[in-house]
Design a protein around this motif. Structure first.
Motif, short mmCIF file in Angstrom:
data_model
loop_
_atom_site.label_atom_id
_atom_site.label_comp_id
_atom_site.label_asym_id
_atom_site.label_seq_id
_atom_site.Cartn_x
_atom_site.Cartn_y
_atom_site.Cartn_z
N ALA A 89 0.96 15.43 -19.81
CA ALA A 89 1.03 16.80 -20.31
C ALA A 89 0.74 17.73 -19.14
O ALA A 89 -0.17 17.47 -18.33
N ASP A 90 1.50 18.81 -19.02
CA ASP A 90 1.41 19.60 -17.80
C ASP A 90 0.05 20.26 -17.58
O ASP A 90 -0.33 20.53 -16.44
N CYS A 91 -0.72 20.50 -18.63
CA CYS A 91 -2.04 21.11 -18.46
C CYS A 91 -3.05 20.18 -17.80
O CYS A 91 -4.08 20.65 -17.27
N THR A 92 -2.80 18.88 -17.84
CA THR A 92 -3.79 17.93 -17.34
C THR A 92 -4.09 18.13 -15.86
O THR A 92 -5.23 17.97 -15.42
N ARG A 113 2.73 6.88 -8.05
CA ARG A 113 3.44 6.86 -9.33
C ARG A 113 4.57 7.88 -9.31
O ARG A 113 4.52 8.88 -8.59
N ILE A 114 5.59 7.61 -10.12
CA ILE A 114 6.64 8.58 -10.36
C ILE A 114 6.18 9.43 -11.54
O ILE A 114 5.82 8.91 -12.59
N THR A 115 6.20 10.75 -11.37
CA THR A 115 5.56 11.67 -12.30
C THR A 115 6.57 12.38 -13.19
O THR A 115 7.54 12.96 -12.71
N LEU A 116 6.30 12.36 -14.50
CA LEU A 116 7.08 13.11 -15.48
C LEU A 116 6.12 13.96 -16.29
O LEU A 116 5.14 13.44 -16.82
N ILE A 117 6.40 15.26 -16.39
CA ILE A 117 5.49 16.14 -17.13
C ILE A 117 6.23 16.92 -18.21
O ILE A 117 7.44 17.12 -18.13
N GLY A 118 5.48 17.35 -19.21
CA GLY A 118 6.05 18.16 -20.28
C GLY A 118 4.95 18.72 -21.15
O GLY A 118 3.78 18.34 -21.03
N CYS A 119 5.34 19.64 -22.02
CA CYS A 119 4.41 20.22 -23.00
C CYS A 119 5.05 20.11 -24.37
O CYS A 119 6.00 20.85 -24.66
N PRO A 120 4.56 19.22 -25.24
CA PRO A 120 5.19 19.04 -26.55
C PRO A 120 5.07 20.27 -27.45
O PRO A 120 5.82 20.40 -28.41
N VAL A 157 -1.14 10.52 -19.62
CA VAL A 157 -2.30 11.40 -19.49
C VAL A 157 -2.06 12.64 -20.35
O VAL A 157 -1.06 13.34 -20.18
N ARG A 158 -2.96 12.89 -21.27
CA ARG A 158 -2.83 14.00 -22.21
C ARG A 158 -4.13 14.79 -22.27
O ARG A 158 -5.19 14.33 -21.81
#
Length: 237
Positions: free
Chosen positions: A145-148, A163-170, A196-197
């Motif tokens: 989650a992008d806030c983390t 690590r390969i990083t993917l972020i988002g905000c549900p 990570v959330r």
């Protein structure tokens, strides 16, 4: 070949153009005030355009269609970016996905005070990252989650590194990440997944999407969930 592809109901289409803007592959164009799927080989079947449509004029169908041509899509993106002065439609610099190569670091007082970025690829947004990219092969995947990264001070060293990083905000992003994450995990040699959330309830969306993607991929991967509290502590599990 028989595959899943979008279908646009032109009678329901109101010509707003939101779907064309949401299609990162450039498969949809506005012609005569209506959205049209002009390049079937550019449609990846993931449906980023579906949640963008305000009148529900787009759906999936399974039918005969050309295979998705990712190489052609990337060439078209590069050409469009060059014409626009080197920027993507989203406004981000660069014209295509790329790995970031970091020089070897040596311990020093300066590196302790000014830690370096550990990011290994670009882009990082789940909605923007391609499903297949060379950096996914043999990768340990971080879905966050992008806030983390703002709440936890040592995020780069403890999570992004190697690590390969993917972020988002549900909560803010429209649509469900699960289908695209399934394609990434199922279609590449992913070695592990770290999720990570934040502790807030809405962040459960990214955890659930990642878990469903792992299950749907049919792979048995080591994975874990780490929760970050709003005051910057870590909670495993």
């Amino acid at each position: 070949m028989l595959r899943k592809i979008i279908k646009i109901d032109e009678e329901r289409c109101n010509g707003c153009g939101a779907c064309a803007a949401a299609c990162h592959e450039g498969a949809i164009e506005m012609i005569g005030g209506k959205a049209k799927l002009t390049r079937e080989d550019y449609c990846d079947g993931l449906g980023d355009c579906l949640p963008a449509c305000p009148v529900d004029a787009i759906r999936f169908e399974v039918r005969e269609a050309p295979a998705y041509d990712e190489a052609a899509v990337e060439r078209a993106k590069a050409e469009k970016a060059a014409r626009a002065g080197g920027t993507l439609p989203c406004g981000c610099p660069g014209s295509q996905a790329r790995a970031l190569h970091r020089p070897q670091e040596t311990a020093s007082a300066e590196s302790a005070v000014k830690p370096r970025s550990q990011l290994m690829q670009w882009p990082v947004q789940i909605k923007l990252v391609p499903v297949n990219a060379p950096y996914f092969e043999g990768a340990n995947l971080l879905i966050a989650a992008d806030c983390t990264a703002y709440a936890y001070a040592n995020f780069h060293q403890d999570f992004i590194r190697n690590r390969i990083t993917l972020i988002g905000c549900p909560k803010l992003d429209e649509g469900d990440y699960a289908e695209k994450l399934t394609a990434i995990i199922g279609g590449n040699d992913i070695k592990s997944v770290t999720i990570v959330r934040m502790e807030v309830p809405c962040c459960g969306g990214i955890e659930n999407a990642a878990k469903r993607a792992i299950q749907a991929s049919g792979k048995f991967l080591p994975w874990r969930v780490v929760t970050v509290t709003t005051d910057g502590r870590l909670l495993e599990g």
